[in-house]
Design a protein around this motif. Sequence first.
Motif, PDB file in Angstrom:
ATOM      1  N   LEU A 294      13.672  -2.297  -3.651  1.00  0.00           N
ATOM      2  CA  LEU A 294      13.063  -0.983  -3.514  1.00  0.00           C
ATOM      3  C   LEU A 294      12.645  -0.510  -4.897  1.00  0.00           C
ATOM      4  O   LEU A 294      13.455  -0.514  -5.832  1.00  0.00           O
ATOM      5  CB  LEU A 294      14.049  -0.003  -2.890  1.00  0.00           C
ATOM      6  CG  LEU A 294      14.494  -0.339  -1.466  1.00  0.00           C
ATOM      7  CD1 LEU A 294      15.564   0.636  -0.990  1.00  0.00           C
ATOM      8  CD2 LEU A 294      13.303  -0.321  -0.522  1.00  0.00           C
ATOM      9  N   VAL A 295      11.387  -0.113  -5.022  1.00  0.00           N
ATOM     10  CA  VAL A 295      10.851   0.249  -6.330  1.00  0.00           C
ATOM     11  C   VAL A 295      10.361   1.690  -6.312  1.00  0.00           C
ATOM     12  O   VAL A 295       9.991   2.219  -5.259  1.00  0.00           O
ATOM     13  CB  VAL A 295       9.699  -0.701  -6.738  1.00  0.00           C
ATOM     14  CG1 VAL A 295      10.182  -2.141  -6.790  1.00  0.00           C
ATOM     15  CG2 VAL A 295       8.508  -0.570  -5.801  1.00  0.00           C
ATOM     16  N   PRO A 296      10.335   2.350  -7.482  1.00  0.00           N
ATOM     17  CA  PRO A 296       9.845   3.732  -7.542  1.00  0.00           C
ATOM     18  C   PRO A 296       8.396   3.812  -7.093  1.00  0.00           C
ATOM     19  O   PRO A 296       7.568   2.964  -7.456  1.00  0.00           O
ATOM     20  CB  PRO A 296      10.002   4.105  -9.022  1.00  0.00           C
ATOM     21  CG  PRO A 296      10.977   3.122  -9.580  1.00  0.00           C
ATOM     22  CD  PRO A 296      10.790   1.862  -8.796  1.00  0.00           C
ATOM     23  N   SER A 297       8.094   4.854  -6.344  1.00  0.00           N
ATOM     24  CA  SER A 297       6.734   5.015  -5.836  1.00  0.00           C
ATOM     25  C   SER A 297       5.762   5.466  -6.916  1.00  0.00           C
ATOM     26  O   SER A 297       4.559   5.220  -6.812  1.00  0.00           O
ATOM     27  CB  SER A 297       6.733   6.038  -4.695  1.00  0.00           C
ATOM     28  OG  SER A 297       5.438   6.275  -4.208  1.00  0.00           O
ATOM     29  N   ASP A 298       6.272   6.136  -7.950  1.00  0.00           N
ATOM     30  CA  ASP A 298       5.389   6.727  -8.959  1.00  0.00           C
ATOM     31  C   ASP A 298       5.216   5.855 -10.197  1.00  0.00           C
ATOM     32  O   ASP A 298       4.686   6.314 -11.208  1.00  0.00           O
ATOM     33  CB  ASP A 298       5.913   8.102  -9.364  1.00  0.00           C
ATOM     34  CG  ASP A 298       7.344   8.058  -9.909  1.00  0.00           C
ATOM     35  OD1 ASP A 298       7.952   6.960  -9.892  1.00  0.00           O
ATOM     36  OD2 ASP A 298       7.864   9.116 -10.323  1.00  0.00           O
ATOM     37  N   ASP A 299       5.648   4.602 -10.143  1.00  0.00           N
ATOM     38  CA  ASP A 299       5.526   3.694 -11.285  1.00  0.00           C
ATOM     39  C   ASP A 299       4.631   2.520 -10.891  1.00  0.00           C
ATOM     40  O   ASP A 299       5.075   1.592 -10.215  1.00  0.00           O
ATOM     41  CB  ASP A 299       6.911   3.188 -11.708  1.00  0.00           C
ATOM     42  CG  ASP A 299       6.852   2.265 -12.914  1.00  0.00           C
ATOM     43  OD1 ASP A 299       5.743   1.995 -13.410  1.00  0.00           O
ATOM     44  OD2 ASP A 299       7.922   1.801 -13.356  1.00  0.00           O
ATOM     45  N   PRO A 300       3.359   2.525 -11.322  1.00  0.00           N
ATOM     46  CA  PRO A 300       2.435   1.462 -10.914  1.00  0.00           C
ATOM     47  C   PRO A 300       2.875   0.064 -11.340  1.00  0.00           C
ATOM     48  O   PRO A 300       2.487  -0.925 -10.721  1.00  0.00           O
ATOM     49  CB  PRO A 300       1.118   1.851 -11.601  1.00  0.00           C
ATOM     50  CG  PRO A 300       1.241   3.309 -11.900  1.00  0.00           C
ATOM     51  CD  PRO A 300       2.701   3.544 -12.149  1.00  0.00           C
ATOM     52  N   ALA A 301       3.690  -0.016 -12.389  1.00  0.00           N
ATOM     53  CA  ALA A 301       4.114  -1.324 -12.877  1.00  0.00           C
ATOM     54  C   ALA A 301       5.293  -1.891 -12.099  1.00  0.00           C
ATOM     55  O   ALA A 301       5.593  -3.091 -12.206  1.00  0.00           O
ATOM     56  CB  ALA A 301       4.481  -1.233 -14.360  1.00  0.00           C
ATOM     57  N   PRO A 304       4.346  -4.823  -9.110  1.00  0.00           N
ATOM     58  CA  PRO A 304       4.073  -6.176  -9.632  1.00  0.00           C
ATOM     59  C   PRO A 304       5.258  -6.788 -10.368  1.00  0.00           C
ATOM     60  O   PRO A 304       5.472  -8.010 -10.304  1.00  0.00           O
ATOM     61  CB  PRO A 304       2.865  -5.976 -10.551  1.00  0.00           C
ATOM     62  CG  PRO A 304       2.728  -4.513 -10.753  1.00  0.00           C
ATOM     63  CD  PRO A 304       3.351  -3.851  -9.574  1.00  0.00           C
ATOM     64  N   ALA A 305       6.064  -5.955 -11.035  1.00  0.00           N
ATOM     65  CA  ALA A 305       7.250  -6.491 -11.716  1.00  0.00           C
ATOM     66  C   ALA A 305       8.231  -7.063 -10.705  1.00  0.00           C
ATOM     67  O   ALA A 305       8.840  -8.126 -10.928  1.00  0.00           O
ATOM     68  CB  ALA A 305       7.919  -5.396 -12.552  1.00  0.00           C
ATOM     69  N   TRP A 310      10.561 -11.791  -7.573  1.00  0.00           N
ATOM     70  CA  TRP A 310      10.644 -12.560  -6.330  1.00  0.00           C
ATOM     71  C   TRP A 310      10.204 -14.006  -6.553  1.00  0.00           C
ATOM     72  O   TRP A 310      10.844 -14.944  -6.090  1.00  0.00           O
ATOM     73  CB  TRP A 310       9.791 -11.882  -5.253  1.00  0.00           C
ATOM     74  CG  TRP A 310       9.582 -12.702  -4.016  1.00  0.00           C
ATOM     75  CD1 TRP A 310       8.471 -13.431  -3.695  1.00  0.00           C
ATOM     76  CD2 TRP A 310      10.519 -12.904  -2.943  1.00  0.00           C
ATOM     77  NE1 TRP A 310       8.644 -14.062  -2.488  1.00  0.00           N
ATOM     78  CE2 TRP A 310       9.882 -13.749  -2.002  1.00  0.00           C
ATOM     79  CE3 TRP A 310      11.804 -12.439  -2.681  1.00  0.00           C
ATOM     80  CZ2 TRP A 310      10.509 -14.149  -0.822  1.00  0.00           C
ATOM     81  CZ3 TRP A 310      12.421 -12.835  -1.499  1.00  0.00           C
ATOM     82  CH2 TRP A 310      11.782 -13.674  -0.595  1.00  0.00           C
ATOM     83  N   PHE A 311       9.102 -14.183  -7.257  1.00  0.00           N
ATOM     84  CA  PHE A 311       8.580 -15.537  -7.486  1.00  0.00           C
ATOM     85  C   PHE A 311       9.371 -16.295  -8.546  1.00  0.00           C
ATOM     86  O   PHE A 311       9.502 -17.514  -8.459  1.00  0.00           O
ATOM     87  CB  PHE A 311       7.103 -15.472  -7.899  1.00  0.00           C
ATOM     88  CG  PHE A 311       6.158 -15.379  -6.743  1.00  0.00           C
ATOM     89  CD1 PHE A 311       5.611 -16.525  -6.180  1.00  0.00           C
ATOM     90  CD2 PHE A 311       5.813 -14.156  -6.204  1.00  0.00           C
ATOM     91  CE1 PHE A 311       4.747 -16.449  -5.103  1.00  0.00           C
ATOM     92  CE2 PHE A 311       4.947 -14.059  -5.128  1.00  0.00           C
ATOM     93  CZ  PHE A 311       4.413 -15.207  -4.576  1.00  0.00           C
ATOM     94  N   GLY A 312       9.912 -15.584  -9.528  1.00  0.00           N
ATOM     95  CA  GLY A 312      10.486 -16.260 -10.683  1.00  0.00           C
ATOM     96  C   GLY A 312      11.982 -16.463 -10.655  1.00  0.00           C
ATOM     97  O   GLY A 312      12.520 -17.183 -11.514  1.00  0.00           O
ATOM     98  N   GLU A 313      12.690 -15.849  -9.678  1.00  0.00           N
ATOM     99  CA  GLU A 313      14.145 -15.921  -9.669  1.00  0.00           C
ATOM    100  C   GLU A 313      14.643 -16.501  -8.339  1.00  0.00           C
ATOM    101  O   GLU A 313      14.890 -15.759  -7.383  1.00  0.00           O
ATOM    102  CB  GLU A 313      14.743 -14.535  -9.908  1.00  0.00           C
ATOM    103  CG  GLU A 313      14.318 -13.899 -11.225  1.00  0.00           C
ATOM    104  CD  GLU A 313      14.891 -12.507 -11.417  1.00  0.00           C
ATOM    105  OE1 GLU A 313      15.950 -12.204 -10.810  1.00  0.00           O
ATOM    106  OE2 GLU A 313      14.288 -11.715 -12.164  1.00  0.00           O
TER     107      GLU A 313
END
Length: 356
Positions: A294-301, A304-305, A310-313
């Motif tokens: 779950l990621v903050p809605s107000d942080d555009p970065a 993608p982070a 997900w892909f790298g770990e």
Amino acid sequence: MPGDVDDPAAPSGGNTYDRRVCQGLPGAGWQVHEHTVAGSWPQPGEAARAELARRLASLADGTVVLLDGLVACGVPDIVVPEAERLRPAVLVHLPLGDETGLAPFLASGLDARERRTLRAVPAVVATSGWAARRLVDHHGLAPGRVHVAAPGADTAPLASGTDGVTRLLCVAAVTPRKGQHRLVEALAAVADLPWSCVCVGSLHQDPEYVARIRELVETHDLGDRLHLVGPRAGAELDASYAAADLLVLTSYAETYGMVVTEALARGVPVLATAVDGVPEAVGRASDGRVPGLLVPSDDPAAFPAALRRWFGEPYLRRRLKASARHRRAALEGWEMTSRSLAGVLEQLRQEPRRTA
């Protein structure tokens, strides 16, 4: 109910909820008579207003009535007078003023009409604990009159996925509230990763926004990797979930997020913006872990982070998939939703009649 509740071109969580509880309430001891009213709810034309007024007026005094908030909340001038002689409960899927993209004056007007309606009826039903608290705080409702009947989930076969990583699935009507433009931008930011994404959902609710999304996809040269496939249901939707490795959701507002539990019911982990009722839907597995990111809605970065994680770990992916499977085993079915609603309706039935 809204007139489009069974329209295959306009599937939504609210429509699914309405249909499932109509099917489930008889098993909980209630005889159900459905009344659908076509119209541009929550801002209906005169014909729709007249039809709703006629339907309510035709009901006998003391009848227990469950009204969809999309229909009821925008027309207090019709609903409030009938609340004096009927026993109405209003089911709120999303507060009217919380819809993304509304002009401020329109949102304010809808909000005021909703407040008048909800303060007049003896019972309000919300689809999550978050939504219930929001309605109590925002509209000044008595907490004892606001009830929760969370959506159920049908446990399905575990999704086989693809390679366990690369197939992303978004299930949401293509509208500003669901924020698909943020998804396109996030995927463009990780275009170096080997993802593919299928977006399932209605394309007719906001044609201008759909055109904007298609333009963004073309601008970022993602047309061969990100596909808007329109609404799917039944076996087609099941197949979409079965092929998914990760559900992605970039909404600005969700009172619950039924697609989250639909994914978890198949053991598919979730990456979503942490808005409103979404954390409640994601929940925790029996091991106490969250079966998603779950990621903050107000942080555009942030989105993608999280995709890069997900892909790298590999360890993270294994943990999330295991937690999703544990969460799958604990999900409540639609029978619980119907029983919760039946309890509210029974309470209404037993309350002393109000007098004007």
